[in-house]
Enzyme design. Structure first.
Site, mmCIF file in Angstrom:
data_model
loop_
_atom_site.group_PDB
_atom_site.id
_atom_site.type_symbol
_atom_site.label_atom_id
_atom_site.label_comp_id
_atom_site.label_asym_id
_atom_site.label_seq_id
_atom_site.Cartn_x
_atom_site.Cartn_y
_atom_site.Cartn_z
ATOM 1 N N ARG A 1 -1.778 6.572 7.692
ATOM 2 C CA ARG A 1 -1.889 6.767 6.237
ATOM 3 C C ARG A 1 -1.365 8.146 5.836
ATOM 4 N NH1 ARG A 1 -7.468 3.251 5.365
ATOM 5 N NH2 ARG A 1 -6.507 1.311 6.117
ATOM 6 N N TYR B 1 4.064 3.305 19.125
ATOM 7 C CA TYR B 1 4.723 4.588 18.868
ATOM 8 C C TYR B 1 5.173 5.252 20.170
ATOM 9 C CZ TYR B 1 2.669 3.755 14.311
ATOM 10 O OH TYR B 1 2.333 3.179 13.115
ATOM 11 N N LYS C 1 -6.027 -8.686 11.331
ATOM 12 C CA LYS C 1 -5.925 -7.243 11.134
ATOM 13 C C LYS C 1 -7.274 -6.728 10.659
ATOM 14 C CE LYS C 1 -3.528 -3.758 8.384
ATOM 15 N NZ LYS C 1 -2.392 -3.496 7.480
ATOM 16 N N LYS D 1 -4.358 -6.590 15.480
ATOM 17 C CA LYS D 1 -4.214 -5.161 15.203
ATOM 18 C C LYS D 1 -5.541 -4.563 14.811
ATOM 19 C CE LYS D 1 -2.145 -2.209 11.761
ATOM 20 N NZ LYS D 1 -1.562 -2.150 10.466
ATOM 21 N N GLU E 1 -8.535 -16.980 10.876
ATOM 22 C CA GLU E 1 -7.417 -16.307 10.191
ATOM 23 C C GLU E 1 -6.080 -16.699 10.829
ATOM 24 O OE1 GLU E 1 -6.723 -14.501 7.677
ATOM 25 O OE2 GLU E 1 -8.569 -13.624 6.922
ATOM 26 N N CYS F 1 0.815 -1.224 0.000
ATOM 27 C CA CYS F 1 0.000 0.000 0.000
ATOM 28 C C CYS F 1 0.846 1.271 0.000
ATOM 29 C CB CYS F 1 -0.990 0.014 1.150
ATOM 30 S SG CYS F 1 -0.223 -0.099 2.764
ATOM 31 N N ARG G 1 -10.355 -0.771 2.524
ATOM 32 C CA ARG G 1 -9.666 -2.056 2.557
ATOM 33 C C ARG G 1 -10.569 -3.187 3.050
ATOM 34 N NH1 ARG G 1 -5.017 0.304 1.377
ATOM 35 N NH2 ARG G 1 -3.807 1.592 2.845
HETATM 36 C C1 PBG Z 1 0.152 -1.535 5.768
HETATM 37 C C2 PBG Z 1 -0.011 -1.178 7.182
HETATM 38 C C3 PBG Z 1 -0.933 -0.298 7.774
HETATM 39 C C4 PBG Z 1 -0.581 -0.208 9.121
HETATM 40 C C5 PBG Z 1 0.494 -1.067 9.322
HETATM 41 N N1 PBG Z 1 0.816 -1.665 8.115
HETATM 42 C C6 PBG Z 1 -1.970 0.564 7.192
HETATM 43 C C7 PBG Z 1 -3.215 0.056 6.640
HETATM 44 O O1 PBG Z 1 -3.544 -1.126 6.672
HETATM 45 O O2 PBG Z 1 -3.892 0.912 6.080
HETATM 46 C C8 PBG Z 1 -1.266 0.668 10.133
HETATM 47 C C9 PBG Z 1 -0.468 1.011 11.325
HETATM 48 C C10 PBG Z 1 -0.948 2.148 12.134
HETATM 49 O O3 PBG Z 1 -2.056 2.691 11.968
HETATM 50 O O4 PBG Z 1 -0.179 2.558 13.010
HETATM 51 N N2 PBG Z 1 -0.781 -2.375 5.210
#
Ligand code: PBG
Length: 323
Positions: free
Chosen positions: A205, A313, A195, A248, A233, A122, A217
């Site tokens: 993003r 973070y 996820k 996540k 999953e 992405c 998504r």
């Molecule tokens: C990539 C990815 C994403 C995140 C981690 N890897 C973004 C998404 O799925 O749009 C999000 C991490 C975050 O929000 O801190 N696919």
């Protein structure tokens, strides 16, 4: 007057006693810090929705990696923002691409730091979806072949662990096969196994410049309403060879984290995502929450629910307070 016989407050009376009976203690070995790397030199762009985080060019990334290592954070996860995006995300497949260059520089400067790479498209596609499109949807199986190429780039440029995040069917198996074929049998896969299609990824993003240009998504990431599906999953990823499984986001999904840990007993990671960071940070900046306190409380809660590893973070904010 009623006098209770059993008094739980006895074990809460002093800080020492509370420490003695504390069940969950966060340590620095639980932490993984996400870092964003961008093309160019001497670039350190603040990310407005994530105060304290930056898009870093490779030179600054190396400096940051040194500091992170010196302060005792064992691992980072890298996200690349390429100079050029295209429909197939070709920067991710090149040994001159942003992640390949970042990996070589960081591993060269700080070999002991565990460097994990996010494996997804992405950030590299001009349409912002996690793989090449067929019509308006991501082509699952075409994405698998590209993931196999991407992961080889990561492995040969020094990644210690790879973390596929695209929620494509079969991604873990495809990646394991590619790594093994190239002799990287020792590189573990940390799969973003459960996820969710979450609004809490908003600030990320901005940071990764990876918003989908159209749609969202939800044809590949999970429906927030589902939890049995998360177990299916995870089971698939385990069968396909995942070494670490991830849930996540973290805070809104602690029930999922708990079920995954109890059901599979595998090393389990949780990602406290960008929106979780942003909301705590924003409230703290306004003086509405006590920052130190809610950071430690949120991370301890994530660990208590079942996380062995936490991508956060806040890693630099807490590390100095931990053993
Ligand atoms: C990539 C990815 C994403 C995140 C981690 N890897 C973004 C998404 O799925 O749009 C999000 C991490 C975050 O929000 O801190 N696919």
């Amino acid at each position: 007057m009623y006098t209770p016989y059993y008094r739980p407050r006895r074990l809460r009376r002093t800080p020492r006693i509370r420490e003695m009976v504390r069940e969950t203690v966060l340590t620095r070995n639980d932490l993984i810090l996400p870092l964003f790397v961008i093309a160019g030199k001497d670039v350190r762009n603040p990310i407005s929705s994530m105060p304290g985080h930056y898009q870093l060019s490779v030179d600054h990334l190396v400096r940051e990696a040194r500091e992170v290592h010196r302060r005792g954070i064992p691992a980072v996860i890298l996200f690349g923002i390429p100079e050029q995006k295209d429909p197939g995300g070709s920067d991710a497949l090149s040994d001159d691409g942003i992640i390949a260059r970042a990996l070589r520089a960081v591993k060269d400067a700080v070999p002991e730091l565990v460097v994990i790479t996010d494996v997804c498209f992405c950030e590299y596609t001009d349409h912002g979806h996690c793989g090449p499109l067929s019509g308006h949807d991501v082509d699952n199986d075409a994405t698998l072949s590209l993931l196999q190429q991407q992961v080889k780039v990561h492995a040969r440029n020094g990644a210690d662990m790879v973390a596929p995040s695209g929620m494509m069917d079969g991604m873990v198996g495809a990646i394991r096969e590619a790594l093994d074929q190239e002799g990287f049998t020792h590189i573990p896969i940390m799969s973003y196994a459960a996820k969710y299609a979450s609004g809490f990824y908003g600030p990320f993003r901005e940071a990764a410049e990876s918003s989908p240009r159209f749609g969202d998504r939800s044809t590949y990431q999970m429906d927030p309403a589902n939890s049995d599906e998360a177990l299916r999953e995870v089971a698939l990823d385990v069968e396909e060879g995942a070494d670490v499984v991830m849930v996540k986001p973290a805070m809104p999904y602690l029930d999922i984290l708990y079920r995954v840990k109890v059901e599979f007993g595998l090393p389990t990671a949780a990602y406290q995502v960008s929106g979780e960071y942003a909301m705590l940070k924003a409230a703290a900046q306004r003086g509405w929450l006590d920052s130190d306190r809610v950071i430690l409380e949120s991370l301890t809660a994530i660990k208590r629910a079942g996380a062995d590893l936490i991508i956060t973070y806040f890693a630099k904010d807490v590390v100095d307070k931990l053993t």
